[in-house]
Design a protein around this motif. Structure first.
Motif, mmCIF file in Angstrom:
data_model
loop_
_atom_site.group_PDB
_atom_site.id
_atom_site.type_symbol
_atom_site.label_atom_id
_atom_site.label_comp_id
_atom_site.label_asym_id
_atom_site.label_seq_id
_atom_site.Cartn_x
_atom_site.Cartn_y
_atom_site.Cartn_z
ATOM 1 N N ASP A 488 0.823 -1.210 0.000
ATOM 2 C CA ASP A 488 0.000 0.000 0.000
ATOM 3 C C ASP A 488 0.857 1.259 0.000
ATOM 4 O O ASP A 488 0.520 2.248 -0.661
ATOM 5 N N VAL A 489 1.949 1.243 0.763
ATOM 6 C CA VAL A 489 2.836 2.409 0.810
ATOM 7 C C VAL A 489 3.446 2.680 -0.564
ATOM 8 O O VAL A 489 3.488 3.823 -1.030
ATOM 9 N N ILE A 490 3.875 1.611 -1.230
ATOM 10 C CA ILE A 490 4.477 1.778 -2.559
ATOM 11 C C ILE A 490 3.437 2.244 -3.568
ATOM 12 O O ILE A 490 3.653 3.193 -4.328
ATOM 13 N N GLU A 491 2.277 1.565 -3.576
ATOM 14 C CA GLU A 491 1.246 1.876 -4.561
ATOM 15 C C GLU A 491 0.624 3.254 -4.360
ATOM 16 O O GLU A 491 0.080 3.839 -5.298
ATOM 17 N N SER A 492 0.704 3.794 -3.159
ATOM 18 C CA SER A 492 0.125 5.115 -2.917
ATOM 19 C C SER A 492 0.842 6.209 -3.702
ATOM 20 O O SER A 492 0.257 7.240 -4.031
ATOM 21 N N GLY A 493 2.138 5.985 -3.981
ATOM 22 C CA GLY A 493 2.917 7.004 -4.677
ATOM 23 C C GLY A 493 3.322 8.171 -3.800
ATOM 24 O O GLY A 493 3.959 9.122 -4.270
#
Length: 752
Positions: A488-493
């Motif tokens: 989620d942290v990565i995909e949030s941008g």
């Protein structure tokens, strides 16, 4: 099931914490089979006349019986009625394993004297027990039960001692009656013991009036157990407390599968099916739980309140760290030069850029598969922090991952729980927002294993001036606990992320690394030449699960040890996608135990026989014992008389007594999920069509990347194709990414 009645001669072992006890029973006569949950007609529990109890009028057969199990304290001299079954213990022979035990009143003068003098009543020892029996004879227990003031007639018995005996007798009666009530309603002895420990003299009231609270407040009691008790008490299926407990149960089950929330529609359907009620009752239950702040409803999402708080706080703390002022670390080029000079390794432009990012960013994610240089970058970043004179802490989610991090960096590394100074008795961390970590930078390895609750604990303890580096492989399986934190942290941008994809030259020769990356692309892994000098990856085709299990047995007992010089128990780990089936962990452990550690006498725990020399795994964190989920050990001692097992973990011996042994499992074969954060010299992976529900690329990728020197797939080609063709990740219902992108803009409470 069999039932015995008789007199307790002595208690040979007991553990008050777990309730596990071993006693010697002289049986009056075996009784007919029955459920044993309550005394038969004519029997009176603990107090009163038990002459008509079946078998008590007959001559006692010779010899005694060892009775083992989890039950309430029982004193020598007590008459008991136990229901269970005979088992053959490899070391101690025939024993009676009790599922139910009811204490009856002693019937003889000698029995009454031994019972009272056994220490069961505080202040009443053998001397005064003899005086009381001499005074009242066979009426002793009736006097104690009906008019204990008559004890003043006993010579020398007065004052505080008399008051202690009166209070102790009343307490003993209360405890016995509560235990009998619980057993009458179908509670096992161990379950009844936990309920009494939790509620004390309120236990009977809680069971009768609020049975579903047991599932929430008593460890080890689930919804189904509480529901069975409630149904025996006559509660209706659509009772509001039952519906609310069912909603919490379904949300809990979903959280065990990794979900942080469920949609109202999904929750209504699942609960209605489980409870056999209309969805309208479920909707009312959700609203009642929301009003009571047991759940949180956001739009169409229903959260358990503690998971909602964890997700909200993770987003808030990440945004706090990102938004807080922080200085850019100067002279990062000097750190690169110093690292290259000290290590003799020249960083690539991509790796140098990573060090520059670590100098500039407050929060940084470094992700990538095997062979892409994550460890090298971490070492260079640590050199940067060292030159900037930052206080740095290294951490990982598990003990094994922390040990690997310490070995690769040659610096101390802790589990996240230890870093945050977890207090197991309080179920909380000393380090939090009010008492933050004394660290200017924290590096967390294996971040893909961090669930949303652990992320909340970690982030809340980081000072705003601190820096955070998250390192992990986002393509591996997600955390065992709820959430998909790293993903989620990565995909949030929102958080700066370095995704490493280039395999460096020193790793290109590794067929394990090459095949791992091929698997991620959906390509079939290739076997090395069987007689190749550096062969390390093999695929053995077996379509039948039983044949696959036999091949695995041969691999561990003969083929791998002879070819590669590896020890089967120490160096080789079998990783299966599932527990069930001929190629699952349960069956494989049985086969491998018989082949690698035969002829041992052991002790049964949860259907497994644990023997000296067995390879075992700790399956949950125990901070008192310093034994953590995923730790592998070797059984060094088994003592069935004491109900104790000793296990060696990395040279340190840990002892388990009674129910504590539930935390141990045979570990010749373990699940792929349990292998996260670990590495093994050799890995053997069965892959069969029977594993279909679990087959996916990231599952296979996770298993393969656990191997350091050797990886062997024992695979049905059809199962391998299914896994490679299934790009499925464990899709989890989480809101963290959206919260980060929205800057934590939350809907108002009334917006359902």
């Amino acid at each position: 099931m069999a039932t015995l009645s008789g007199e307790v001669q002595r208690v040979t072992f007991e553990n008050e914490e777990t309730g596990f006890r071993v006693l010697k029973l002289t049986p009056s006569s075996p009784l007919a089979s029955g459920n044993g949950s309550a005394p038969a007609d004519g029997e009176q529990p603990l107090f009163g006349n038990a002459r008509r109890a079946a078998g008590f009028g007959r001559a006692a057969p010779p010899g005694s019986v060892s009775v083992v199990g989890v039950f309430a304290p029982v004193a020598p001299g007590s008459l008991v009625r136990v229901t269970g079954d005979y088992v053959e213990d490899p070391r101690h022979g025939r024993q009676f394993r009790a599922d139910s035990l009811v204490v009856l009143a002693p019937e003889t003068l000698d029995g009454i004297e031994r019972y009272l003098g056994s220490g069961v009543i505080p202040g009443l020892g053998p001397g005064f027990a003899r005086r009381i029996v001499e005074t009242f004879g066979l009426s002793t227990l009736q006097i104690l039960d009906g008019d204990s003031s008559k004890l003043r007639q006993v010579p020398g018995l007065k004052g505080r001692r008399l008051e202690r005996i009166q209070r102790g007798w009343a307490e003993q009666r209360r405890l016995s009656n509560v235990m009998l009530l619980l057993q009458t309603h179908g509670a096992s002895l161990s379950l009844a013991n936990r309920i009494v420990q939790k509620y004390d003299d309120r236990a009977a009231l809680m069971v009768e009036r609020h049975p579903y609270r047991l599932a929430i407040e008593v460890q080890g009691i689930g919804f189904k157990t509480a529901d069975r008790l409630a149904q025996s008490l006559g509660l209706s299926r659509d009772h509001p407390e039952r519906v609310q407990a069912g909603v919490l149960h379904v949300l809990g089950v979903l959280s065990e599968s990794g979900h942080v929330y469920a949609t109202r529609a999904e929750l209504a359907v699942q609960c209605a099916q489980l409870l056999e009620v209309d969805e309208g009752h479920v909707a009312a239950g959700i609203d009642a739980l929301w009003a009571a702040e047991r759940v949180v409803v956001e739009g169409d999402a229903v959260y358990l309140s503690y998971l909602h708080r964890a997700e909200v706080e993770v987003a808030r703390h990440l945004l706090r760290l990102l938004g807080a002022p922080g200085r850019e670390l100067p002279h990062w080029q000097r750190a690169v030069s110093a690292f290259e000079q000290a290590s003799g390794y020249t960083l690539s432009p991509e790796q140098k850029s990573s060090v520059e990012s670590a100098a500039r960013e407050k929060v940084l994610v470094i992700t990538g598969g095997p062979g892409v240089g994550k460890t090298t970058i971490v070492l260079a970043v640590l050199k940067l922090f060292e030159q900037a004179r930052l206080e740095v802490k290294l951490a990982a989610p598990t003990g094994r991952a922390a040990k690997r991090l310490a070995e690769s960096t040659r610096q101390p590394a802790l589990t996240i729980h230890r870093l945050l100074e977890y207090e197991p008795h309080l179920h909380s961390f000393r380090r939090d927002q009010d008492s933050p970590l004394e660290a200017q930078a924290v590096v967390v390895d294996e971040a893909s294993m961090v669930d949303v609750q652990l992320a909340h604990a970690l982030l809340s303890a980081l000072p705003s001036s601190g820096r955070l580096v998250l390192v992990g492989d986002v393509d591996q399986l997600p955390s065992v606990g709820p959430g998909a934190f790293l993903h989620d942290v990565i995909e949030s941008g929102v958080v700066p992320t370095l995704r490493l994809e280039r395999i460096f030259r020193q790793s290109e020769a590794s067929s394990i690394v090459r095949n791992a990356h091929a698997i991620l692309q959906g390509a079939e892994p290739l076997s090395d030449e069987a007689d190749g000098e550096h062969a390390e990856f093999f695929v053995i085709q077996k379509r039948d699960s039983d044949e696959a299990a036999e091949v695995i047995r041969q691999l561990l007992t003969r083929r791998i040890p002879q070819r590669f010089g590896l020890d089967a128990r120490r160096d080789i780990q079998v990783l299966s996608p599932m527990h069930r089936g001929a190629a699952g962990t349960i069956a494989l452990n049985r086969v491998l135990q018989q082949s690698l550690n035969p002829g041992q006498r052991g002790m049964e725990s949860r259907g497994e026989l644990l023997c000296p020399g067995d390879k075992v795994m700790q399956i949950r964190n125990d901070y008192d014992k310093e034994a953590f989920n995923g730790d592998l050990g070797r059984v060094t001692e088994v003592d069935p008389d004491a109900g104790r097992i000793s296990v060696e973990f990395d040279g340190r011996v840990v002892r388990y007594v009674g129910k504590e042994m539930d935390a141990l499992r045979l570990a010749y074969a373990t699940s792929i999920h349990k292998s996260q954060g670990s590495e093994y010299p050799a890995v053997v992976i069965p892959l069969q069509t029977s594993h279909f529900p679990m087959l996916s690329r990231n599952l296979l990728y996770t298993a393969v990347t656990r191997a350091k020197r050797l990886c062997v797939l024992v695979a049905d080609p059809r199962a391998l194709r299914i896994a490679l063709g299934e790009l499925r990740r464990e899709r989890r219902s989480t809101g963290l990414g959206q919260r980060l992108r929205a800057g934590l803009a939350l809907p108002e409470r009334g917006q359902a």
